[in-house]
Scaffold this motif. Structure first.
Motif, PDB file in Angstrom:
ATOM      1  N   LYS A 246      43.088  34.604  37.179  1.00 53.97           N
ATOM      2  CA  LYS A 246      41.760  35.198  37.074  1.00 53.97           C
ATOM      3  C   LYS A 246      41.879  36.557  36.812  1.00 53.97           C
ATOM      4  O   LYS A 246      43.077  37.432  36.999  1.00 53.97           O
ATOM      5  CB  LYS A 246      41.104  35.254  38.586  1.00 53.97           C
TER       6      LYS A 246
ATOM      7  N   VAL B  20      35.333  34.406  26.817  1.00 58.75           N
ATOM      8  CA  VAL B  20      36.537  33.227  26.363  1.00 58.75           C
ATOM      9  C   VAL B  20      37.535  34.139  25.661  1.00 58.75           C
ATOM     10  O   VAL B  20      38.667  33.762  25.709  1.00 58.75           O
ATOM     11  CB  VAL B  20      35.769  32.195  25.520  1.00 58.75           C
TER      12      VAL B  20
ATOM     13  N   TYR C 287      40.709  30.974  34.401  1.00 61.02           N
ATOM     14  CA  TYR C 287      40.975  29.962  33.412  1.00 61.02           C
ATOM     15  C   TYR C 287      42.106  29.008  33.906  1.00 61.02           C
ATOM     16  O   TYR C 287      42.907  29.595  34.702  1.00 61.02           O
ATOM     17  CB  TYR C 287      41.198  30.628  32.094  1.00 61.02           C
TER      18      TYR C 287
ATOM     19  N   THR D  18      34.868  31.108  37.636  1.00 60.92           N
ATOM     20  CA  THR D  18      34.246  32.424  37.101  1.00 60.92           C
ATOM     21  C   THR D  18      33.197  32.819  38.007  1.00 60.92           C
ATOM     22  O   THR D  18      32.084  31.907  38.281  1.00 60.92           O
ATOM     23  CB  THR D  18      33.912  32.483  35.683  1.00 60.92           C
TER      24      THR D  18
ATOM     25  N   ILE E 261      36.765  36.330  35.728  1.00 60.25           N
ATOM     26  CA  ILE E 261      36.870  35.224  34.895  1.00 60.25           C
ATOM     27  C   ILE E 261      38.039  34.325  34.941  1.00 60.25           C
ATOM     28  O   ILE E 261      39.360  34.949  35.276  1.00 60.25           O
ATOM     29  CB  ILE E 261      37.120  35.703  33.445  1.00 60.25           C
TER      30      ILE E 261
ATOM     31  N   ALA F 260      39.807  35.629  27.956  1.00 66.02           N
ATOM     32  CA  ALA F 260      40.809  35.046  28.528  1.00 66.02           C
ATOM     33  C   ALA F 260      41.848  34.739  27.546  1.00 66.02           C
ATOM     34  O   ALA F 260      43.162  34.457  28.074  1.00 66.02           O
ATOM     35  CB  ALA F 260      40.208  33.541  28.907  1.00 66.02           C
TER      36      ALA F 260
ATOM     37  N   PRO G 201      39.174  28.199  29.685  1.00 68.54           N
ATOM     38  CA  PRO G 201      38.627  29.399  30.316  1.00 68.54           C
ATOM     39  C   PRO G 201      37.042  28.699  30.916  1.00 68.54           C
ATOM     40  O   PRO G 201      36.422  28.064  30.372  1.00 68.54           O
ATOM     41  CB  PRO G 201      38.047  30.569  29.385  1.00 68.54           C
TER      42      PRO G 201
ATOM     43  N   TYR H 140      33.259  30.008  31.671  1.00 64.40           N
ATOM     44  CA  TYR H 140      32.331  31.032  31.459  1.00 64.40           C
ATOM     45  C   TYR H 140      31.405  31.241  32.248  1.00 64.40           C
ATOM     46  O   TYR H 140      31.366  30.429  33.382  1.00 64.40           O
ATOM     47  CB  TYR H 140      31.674  31.286  29.966  1.00 64.40           C
TER      48      TYR H 140
END
Length: 276
Positions: free
Chosen positions: A20, A92, A30, A76, A28, A95, A68, A70
């Motif tokens: 993160k 994105v 992923y 997220t 964010i 990430a 990722p 969003y």
């Protein structure tokens, strides 16, 4: 487009690394798996990197895979009320940068296909090969407007009804017949989904228009349409392929969520494209 249920989705056999980072007022998250040539997967409305793509992961065992989430989904947290395609693209790309991806192959599903199309148009130097699954150029047609308005309304007022609608329109009759306890699936969806995020993403679906981006896509592109799609008009895949120079159009004989229902069929098409 949707995250149907923990009961339905295929589980990845490996434990993803979860990262993160802070980005423009959001956190964010992923998932990262494997090693090899980088590939980035962008989920659809109401889904996340796990729900939409876990079934595809065995087909990408030789790749370094980034998934990722969003705004409005999964790992997220982004309180932004009105989402834009550009904001999701920035998350994105953020990430990809955070993970140290330079150039990469890119796969986008449904709303994620619109995000991927714009990303490839804005950052042609980053994207080598592009795959768009169950995508659409615009949500402006009357049926899409009716559907996305209905989703947004139900997400805010009756998540149980929206969960049932997702199942009915996202999967095939045979697949649903084989699940067993559908009431448990609905309950799981209601309890486990980010309904505010789904509402905000559905409202973005209403405004999607990547018609101006298609001509700027330089990556070698495969468009995968779902022949029996009840969420997105299959003709939308033809429009995407016709708008991107050199794009190849292929079909899966399945519903919108064929990526989750029959991931092997989708994975075989993706593998063939990435091997070129």
């Amino acid at each position: 487009m949707h995250h149907p249920s923990r009961h339905i989705k295929s589980e990845s056999k490996t434990m993803s690394k979860i990262e993160k980072f802070n980005h423009d007022g959001a956190v964010i998250g992923y998932r990262e798996d494997g090693s090899g040539r980088p590939i980035l997967l962008i989920h659809g409305t109401g889904g996340d990197g796990a729900a939409n793509f876990n079934g595809l992961m065995p087909c990408l065992a030789d790749r370094r895979v980034l998934r990722p989430d969003y705004a409005g989904s999964g790992l997220t947290q982004d309180p932004t009320g009105v989402l834009t395609l550009d904001r999701l693209v920035a998350q994105v790309i953020g990430a990809a940068d955070h993970a140290g991806f330079g150039t990469f192959d890119l796969v986008g599903f449904s709303l994620g296909a619109a995000v991927a199309t714009r990303l490839a148009a804005l950052h042609p130097e980053r994207v080598e090969r592009l795959v768009l699954i169950g995508g659409f150029v615009t949500g402006a047609d009357p049926r899409s407007q009716l559907q996305f308005q209905h989703w947004a309304h139900l997400a805010r007022t009756d998540p149980d009804a929206l969960a049932r609608l997702m199942l009915l329109t996202g999967f095939s009759r045979d697949f649903l017949s084989g699940i067993g306890d559908l009431e448990a699936v609905v309950s799981d969806m209601v309890a486990g989904s980010n309904w505010d995020g789904i509402a905000r993403q559905s409202e973005l679906d209403l405004r999607v228009d990547v018609s101006g981006d298609l001509g700027a896509v330089k990556a070698r592109t495969l468009v995968i349409g779902n022949r029996f799609d009840q969420m997105v008009d299959p003709a939308a895949s033809e429009a995407l392929a016709n708008g991107i120079e050199g794009a190849v159009l292929a079909w899966v004989e399945g519903p919108h969520l064929a990526l989750m229902e029959t991931p092997e069929a989708v994975g075989n098409l993706i593998q063939g494209h990435l091997a070129v």
